[in-house]
Design a protein around this motif. Sequence first.
Motif, PDB file in Angstrom:
ATOM      1  N   CYS A 145       8.704  11.587  -7.267  1.00 20.71           N
ATOM      2  CA  CYS A 145       9.843  11.050  -7.947  1.00 20.71           C
ATOM      3  C   CYS A 145      11.193  11.450  -7.493  1.00 20.71           C
ATOM      4  CB  CYS A 145       9.456  11.007  -9.338  1.00 20.71           C
ATOM      5  SG  CYS A 145       8.153  10.362  -9.948  1.00 20.71           S
ATOM      6  N   CYS A 197       4.738  10.963  -8.363  1.00 22.45           N
ATOM      7  CA  CYS A 197       4.781   9.727  -8.922  1.00 22.45           C
ATOM      8  C   CYS A 197       3.458   8.939  -9.033  1.00 22.45           C
ATOM      9  CB  CYS A 197       5.906   9.007  -8.545  1.00 22.45           C
ATOM     10  SG  CYS A 197       7.675   9.396  -9.522  1.00 22.45           S
ATOM     11  N   SER A 198       2.495   9.246  -7.991  1.00 18.87           N
ATOM     12  CA  SER A 198       1.584   8.559  -7.586  1.00 18.87           C
ATOM     13  C   SER A 198       0.051   9.300  -8.601  1.00 18.87           C
ATOM     14  CB  SER A 198       1.001   8.664  -6.081  1.00 18.87           C
ATOM     15  OG  SER A 198       1.000  10.212  -5.737  1.00 18.87           O
ATOM     16  N   ASP A 199      -0.677   8.619  -8.623  1.00 21.06           N
ATOM     17  CA  ASP A 199      -1.950   9.104  -9.491  1.00 21.06           C
ATOM     18  C   ASP A 199      -2.475  10.435  -8.736  1.00 21.06           C
ATOM     19  OD1 ASP A 199      -3.986   9.312 -11.278  1.00 21.06           O
ATOM     20  OD2 ASP A 199      -5.354   7.913 -10.011  1.00 21.06           O
ATOM     21  N   THR A 200      -2.463  11.457  -9.686  1.00 18.92           N
ATOM     22  CA  THR A 200      -3.176  12.649  -9.173  1.00 18.92           C
ATOM     23  C   THR A 200      -4.519  13.176  -9.934  1.00 18.92           C
ATOM     24  OG1 THR A 200      -1.917  13.953 -11.259  1.00 18.92           O
ATOM     25  CG2 THR A 200      -0.534  13.943  -9.215  1.00 18.92           C
ATOM     26  N   PHE A 201      -4.964  12.152 -10.181  1.00 17.67           N
ATOM     27  CA  PHE A 201      -6.387  12.471 -10.831  1.00 17.67           C
ATOM     28  C   PHE A 201      -7.199  13.214  -9.932  1.00 17.67           C
ATOM     29  CE2 PHE A 201     -11.030  11.026 -11.569  1.00 17.67           C
ATOM     30  CZ  PHE A 201     -11.131  11.460 -12.887  1.00 17.67           C
ATOM     31  N   GLN A 226       3.152  18.081 -10.986  1.00 18.36           N
ATOM     32  CA  GLN A 226       3.622  17.496 -11.881  1.00 18.36           C
ATOM     33  C   GLN A 226       4.840  16.726 -11.463  1.00 18.36           C
ATOM     34  OE1 GLN A 226       4.934  20.483 -14.982  1.00 18.36           O
ATOM     35  NE2 GLN A 226       2.875  21.195 -14.832  1.00 18.36           N
ATOM     36  N   LEU A 229       0.416  12.472  -1.846  1.00 15.09           N
ATOM     37  CA  LEU A 229       1.044  12.215  -2.787  1.00 15.09           C
ATOM     38  C   LEU A 229       2.402  11.611  -2.560  1.00 15.09           C
ATOM     39  CD1 LEU A 229       0.304  15.152  -5.478  1.00 15.09           C
ATOM     40  CD2 LEU A 229      -0.987  12.899  -5.174  1.00 15.09           C
ATOM     41  N   ASN A 280      -6.492  14.902  -7.497  1.00 13.20           N
ATOM     42  CA  ASN A 280      -5.786  16.179  -7.254  1.00 13.20           C
ATOM     43  C   ASN A 280      -6.271  17.327  -8.413  1.00 13.20           C
ATOM     44  OD1 ASN A 280      -4.125  14.559  -5.703  1.00 13.20           O
ATOM     45  ND2 ASN A 280      -3.319  16.493  -4.999  1.00 13.20           N
ATOM     46  N   ASP A 281      -6.190  16.608  -9.819  1.00 12.87           N
ATOM     47  CA  ASP A 281      -6.537  17.533 -10.749  1.00 12.87           C
ATOM     48  C   ASP A 281      -8.114  17.847 -10.959  1.00 12.87           C
ATOM     49  OD1 ASP A 281      -4.013  17.307 -11.689  1.00 12.87           O
ATOM     50  OD2 ASP A 281      -4.340  15.461 -12.896  1.00 12.87           O
TER      51      ASP A 281
END
Length: 318
Positions: free
Chosen positions: A169, A189-193, A186, A166, A195-196
């Motif tokens: 920010c 700033c990059s996409d955490t899809f 949280q 990741l 990871n989620d």
Amino acid sequence: MEPQNISEVSEFLLMEFSEAPELQPLVFGLFLSMYLITVFGNLLIILATISDSHLHTPMYFFLSNLSFVDICFTSTTIPKMLWNIQTQNKLITFEGCIIQMYFYILFASLDDFLLTVMAYDRFVAICHPLHYMVIMNPRLCGLLVLISWIVGVVYSLLQKLMVLRLSFCADLKISHFFCELNQVLQLACSDTFLNDMVLYFAATLLGGGPFAGILYSYSKIVSCIRGISSVEGKYKAFSTCASHLSVVFLFYCSVLGVHLNPATPHSSSSGAAASVMYTVVTPMLNPFIYSLRNKDIKGALKRVYEILGRKGQLCWGR
């Protein structure tokens, strides 16, 4: 906000458990006391199970492993928090944050797995008492603990590698007193899809699976206890599970309190309080829960105390 690559991220800012400066010494003393009680209490359980041959059984083998994991679990977060309070420095390096998060996930997972293994042990002891020592042989006990460690290490490593991909920010303030995985995600700033998805899948498989195993074991235990004719026999059978049930209740209630807590600034303090329950309070209470109602543990602890007392007298005599 300008995203930062992993190589550019150097530090995270952790939340103080109490923002009031006058309360910091009280918080420091409270957590130091709880940490010392946790370490010494669980060490005594380990010493008792090792030194007393009467406790060389599957149940106490798993209990000593749980005590060791609880010491390590608490040690991943509390010493750093105490250091931050003492030095008035809330910073943690990125590498330190990743290491803390890795071991936190590892020992939390091991706690979960060991509680499940202990539920299975109680199921075999109560529902298949004549075959208990045959089923729960040393090889199977060692294998169950080894599998728990392997799964925990692999899962922790997976989550660590997922975080390392990741970008973060500029605002790197974690609304927690340690590097909790959800809080770190949280800040990305990059996409955490991805990871989620991994987190939710793991929570279902590695969290829901063991919990379902515990529920299944106790449903069978309840059925077996109902089939016992004497009241004394029912009480004796249930009393062997009471300590484990208490620990399971504390652990899962506090975990749910953290992970079902909405991610808002208002809820950060309540989430931190719930985290304290299963990172500090539950490991601290485990030795008391398992020893107060257990004659074998109390007897072993008394013998350990007598041995240590005699050795102390010999040292002073010299």
